[in-house]
Design a protein around this motif. Sequence first.
Motif, PDB file in Angstrom:
ATOM      1  N   VAL A  62       0.866  -1.180   0.000  1.00 36.95           N
ATOM      2  CA  VAL A  62       0.000   0.000   0.000  1.00 36.95           C
ATOM      3  C   VAL A  62       0.902   1.230   0.000  1.00 36.95           C
ATOM      4  CG1 VAL A  62      -1.801   1.280   1.201  1.00 36.95           C
ATOM      5  CG2 VAL A  62      -1.789  -1.225   1.279  1.00 36.95           C
ATOM      6  N   GLY A  63       1.049   1.854  -1.136  1.00 33.97           N
ATOM      7  CA  GLY A  63       1.941   2.987  -1.266  1.00 33.97           C
ATOM      8  C   GLY A  63       3.391   2.590  -1.494  1.00 33.97           C
ATOM      9  N   PHE A  64       3.661   1.269  -1.484  1.00 37.04           N
ATOM     10  CA  PHE A  64       5.032   0.772  -1.667  1.00 37.04           C
ATOM     11  C   PHE A  64       6.011   1.525  -0.764  1.00 37.04           C
ATOM     12  CE2 PHE A  64       2.789  -0.146  -5.623  1.00 37.04           C
ATOM     13  CZ  PHE A  64       3.041  -1.504  -5.741  1.00 37.04           C
ATOM     14  N   CYS A  65       5.640   1.623   0.498  1.00 39.11           N
ATOM     15  CA  CYS A  65       6.405   2.435   1.442  1.00 39.11           C
ATOM     16  C   CYS A  65       7.086   1.577   2.511  1.00 39.11           C
ATOM     17  CB  CYS A  65       5.497   3.465   2.106  1.00 39.11           C
ATOM     18  SG  CYS A  65       4.089   2.735   2.961  1.00 39.11           S
ATOM     19  N   ASN A  66       8.145   2.129   3.054  1.00 43.04           N
ATOM     20  CA  ASN A  66       8.879   1.498   4.145  1.00 43.04           C
ATOM     21  C   ASN A  66       8.546   2.184   5.462  1.00 43.04           C
ATOM     22  OD1 ASN A  66      10.366  -0.241   2.403  1.00 43.04           O
ATOM     23  ND2 ASN A  66      11.805   1.413   1.964  1.00 43.04           N
ATOM     24  N   THR A  67       8.289   1.380   6.471  1.00 44.24           N
ATOM     25  CA  THR A  67       8.176   1.857   7.845  1.00 44.24           C
ATOM     26  C   THR A  67       9.289   1.200   8.637  1.00 44.24           C
ATOM     27  OG1 THR A  67       5.776   2.177   7.740  1.00 44.24           O
ATOM     28  CG2 THR A  67       6.737   1.873   9.930  1.00 44.24           C
ATOM     29  N   TYR A  68       9.914   1.957   9.525  1.00 44.78           N
ATOM     30  CA  TYR A  68      11.043   1.424  10.290  1.00 44.78           C
ATOM     31  C   TYR A  68      10.739   1.414  11.778  1.00 44.78           C
ATOM     32  CZ  TYR A  68      13.502   2.083   5.901  1.00 44.78           C
ATOM     33  OH  TYR A  68      13.877   2.023   4.574  1.00 44.78           O
ATOM     34  N   LEU A  69      10.969   0.266  12.380  1.00 51.76           N
ATOM     35  CA  LEU A  69      10.876   0.105  13.828  1.00 51.76           C
ATOM     36  C   LEU A  69      12.297   0.138  14.369  1.00 51.76           C
ATOM     37  CD1 LEU A  69       9.238  -0.643  16.427  1.00 51.76           C
ATOM     38  CD2 LEU A  69       9.584  -3.047  15.774  1.00 51.76           C
ATOM     39  N   VAL A  70      12.560   1.049  15.292  1.00 52.49           N
ATOM     40  CA  VAL A  70      13.922   1.266  15.782  1.00 52.49           C
ATOM     41  C   VAL A  70      13.926   1.224  17.307  1.00 52.49           C
ATOM     42  CG1 VAL A  70      15.936   2.797  15.744  1.00 52.49           C
ATOM     43  CG2 VAL A  70      14.359   2.767  13.795  1.00 52.49           C
ATOM     44  N   ALA A  71      14.924   0.527  17.861  1.00 55.25           N
ATOM     45  CA  ALA A  71      15.032   0.424  19.317  1.00 55.25           C
ATOM     46  C   ALA A  71      16.489   0.218  19.718  1.00 55.25           C
ATOM     47  CB  ALA A  71      14.184  -0.736  19.839  1.00 55.25           C
ATOM     48  N   SER A  72      16.809   0.661  20.911  1.00 52.58           N
ATOM     49  CA  SER A  72      18.122   0.375  21.476  1.00 52.58           C
ATOM     50  C   SER A  72      18.209  -1.106  21.811  1.00 52.58           C
ATOM     51  CB  SER A  72      18.331   1.213  22.740  1.00 52.58           C
ATOM     52  OG  SER A  72      19.442   0.751  23.477  1.00 52.58           O
ATOM     53  N   LYS A  73      19.391  -1.666  21.710  1.00 48.74           N
ATOM     54  CA  LYS A  73      19.557  -3.091  21.992  1.00 48.74           C
ATOM     55  C   LYS A  73      19.327  -3.424  23.462  1.00 48.74           C
ATOM     56  CE  LYS A  73      22.679  -4.329  18.215  1.00 48.74           C
ATOM     57  NZ  LYS A  73      23.991  -4.920  17.838  1.00 48.74           N
ATOM     58  N   LYS A  74      19.448  -2.426  24.344  1.00 48.57           N
ATOM     59  CA  LYS A  74      19.401  -2.699  25.774  1.00 48.57           C
ATOM     60  C   LYS A  74      18.110  -2.241  26.441  1.00 48.57           C
ATOM     61  CE  LYS A  74      24.433  -2.467  26.337  1.00 48.57           C
ATOM     62  NZ  LYS A  74      25.551  -1.814  27.075  1.00 48.57           N
ATOM     63  N   HIS A  75      17.180  -1.675  25.648  1.00 52.52           N
ATOM     64  CA  HIS A  75      15.952  -1.156  26.251  1.00 52.52           C
ATOM     65  C   HIS A  75      14.734  -1.616  25.452  1.00 52.52           C
ATOM     66  CE1 HIS A  75      19.039   1.424  28.003  1.00 52.52           C
ATOM     67  NE2 HIS A  75      18.183   1.713  28.950  1.00 52.52           N
ATOM     68  N   SER A  76      13.593  -1.632  26.116  1.00 48.91           N
ATOM     69  CA  SER A  76      12.366  -2.150  25.493  1.00 48.91           C
ATOM     70  C   SER A  76      11.560  -1.065  24.789  1.00 48.91           C
ATOM     71  CB  SER A  76      11.491  -2.824  26.553  1.00 48.91           C
ATOM     72  OG  SER A  76      11.096  -1.880  27.535  1.00 48.91           O
ATOM     73  N   GLU A  77      11.879   0.211  25.024  1.00 47.94           N
ATOM     74  CA  GLU A  77      11.141   1.272  24.351  1.00 47.94           C
ATOM     75  C   GLU A  77      11.573   1.368  22.897  1.00 47.94           C
ATOM     76  OE1 GLU A  77      11.585   4.931  26.441  1.00 47.94           O
ATOM     77  OE2 GLU A  77      10.233   4.332  28.063  1.00 47.94           O
ATOM     78  N   ALA A  78      10.604   1.650  22.024  1.00 45.76           N
ATOM     79  CA  ALA A  78      10.885   1.693  20.593  1.00 45.76           C
ATOM     80  C   ALA A  78      10.148   2.864  19.938  1.00 45.76           C
ATOM     81  CB  ALA A  78      10.472   0.383  19.931  1.00 45.76           C
ATOM     82  N   LEU A  79      10.568   3.184  18.725  1.00 44.42           N
ATOM     83  CA  LEU A  79       9.916   4.222  17.942  1.00 44.42           C
ATOM     84  C   LEU A  79       9.706   3.726  16.523  1.00 44.42           C
ATOM     85  CD1 LEU A  79      12.211   5.730  15.913  1.00 44.42           C
ATOM     86  CD2 LEU A  79      13.017   6.547  18.132  1.00 44.42           C
ATOM     87  N   LEU A  80       8.745   4.351  15.853  1.00 41.21           N
ATOM     88  CA  LEU A  80       8.461   4.063  14.442  1.00 41.21           C
ATOM     89  C   LEU A  80       8.778   5.297  13.609  1.00 41.21           C
ATOM     90  CD1 LEU A  80       5.051   2.161  14.095  1.00 41.21           C
ATOM     91  CD2 LEU A  80       7.335   1.267  13.640  1.00 41.21           C
ATOM     92  N   ILE A  81       9.288   5.056  12.411  1.00 40.81           N
ATOM     93  CA  ILE A  81       9.525   6.139  11.463  1.00 40.81           C
ATOM     94  C   ILE A  81       8.641   5.916  10.243  1.00 40.81           C
ATOM     95  CG2 ILE A  81      11.236   7.292  10.004  1.00 40.81           C
ATOM     96  CD1 ILE A  81      13.373   6.408  12.025  1.00 40.81           C
ATOM     97  N   ASP A  82       7.796   6.896   9.948  1.00 41.47           N
ATOM     98  CA  ASP A  82       6.908   6.897   8.780  1.00 41.47           C
ATOM     99  C   ASP A  82       5.945   5.700   8.729  1.00 41.47           C
ATOM    100  OD1 ASP A  82       7.997   9.261   7.972  1.00 41.47           O
ATOM    101  OD2 ASP A  82       9.099   8.462   6.262  1.00 41.47           O
ATOM    102  N   PRO A  83       4.921   5.702   9.566  1.00 40.79           N
ATOM    103  CA  PRO A  83       3.924   4.613   9.523  1.00 40.79           C
ATOM    104  C   PRO A  83       2.953   4.785   8.357  1.00 40.79           C
ATOM    105  CG  PRO A  83       3.300   6.221  11.187  1.00 40.79           C
ATOM    106  CD  PRO A  83       4.620   6.675  10.639  1.00 40.79           C
ATOM    107  N   GLY A  84       3.436   4.483   7.164  1.00 46.33           N
ATOM    108  CA  GLY A  84       2.598   4.655   5.978  1.00 46.33           C
ATOM    109  C   GLY A  84       1.396   3.733   5.967  1.00 46.33           C
ATOM    110  N   HIS A  85       1.591   2.504   6.438  1.00 44.48           N
ATOM    111  CA  HIS A  85       0.484   1.548   6.486  1.00 44.48           C
ATOM    112  C   HIS A  85       0.699   0.629   7.689  1.00 44.48           C
ATOM    113  CE1 HIS A  85      -2.775  -0.972   5.118  1.00 44.48           C
ATOM    114  NE2 HIS A  85      -2.003  -2.046   5.175  1.00 44.48           N
TER     115      HIS A  85
END
Length: 204
Positions: free
Chosen positions: A10-33
């Motif tokens: 859908v939109g041929f888009c990339n979304t990235y899930l990023v997190a530190s190796k030592k922590h459980s909190e994470a962020l998303l970059i560009d949630p296109g779908h």
Amino acid sequence: MNIYQHFSVVGFCNTYLVASKKHSEALLIDPGHVDSELINLIETNKYNLRHVLLTHRHISHMEGLGTLKKIYDVTVYSSSFSSYDFPYQSVEDKQILNLCNLAIEVIHVPGHSLDSMVFKIDHALFTGDTLMCGRIGSTPGYREQALLINSINQRLMGLDENTLIFPGHGTASKIRIERMFNHDLLQLGTIQTEREHWRDEEQS
């Protein structure tokens, strides 16, 4: 740092899930779908999703945000040049965000859109539609194209050659690869240089 790429047809888009190796909190970059595959990626890794970064406000990079906010309590970050009908934290060029135990450098690279931001996290660049493998982002006109080329050359091409590029569309790349093989930068950059030379000749 852990980086997970989620591709959507859908939109041929990339979304990235990023997190530190030592922590459980994470962020998303560009949630296109946002689909079950992306949710499973977050949940399977037992991440606590806290933040969303938007490289720019084009719909193919943020369309899934509504669904995402129904599931997770996230803070959204986007350029101060953007405008949304929902709360978000505005970010400025050269600002450093400290999120999820990660230092995130904000780089303003206008041209594709006025609000286009690149996020640098350690050795990784998340470029949205600014810079992709073998090409640059589309622009509405010649002036915006020149602005984009100049912005990329000044702000991104001087980075370490092994810096990884994670674009909004297409495959990952490296600064070194784009310096050598990016057709748009090589061809359009040459054309732009020649035009500036002709302009200077006429003015003199």
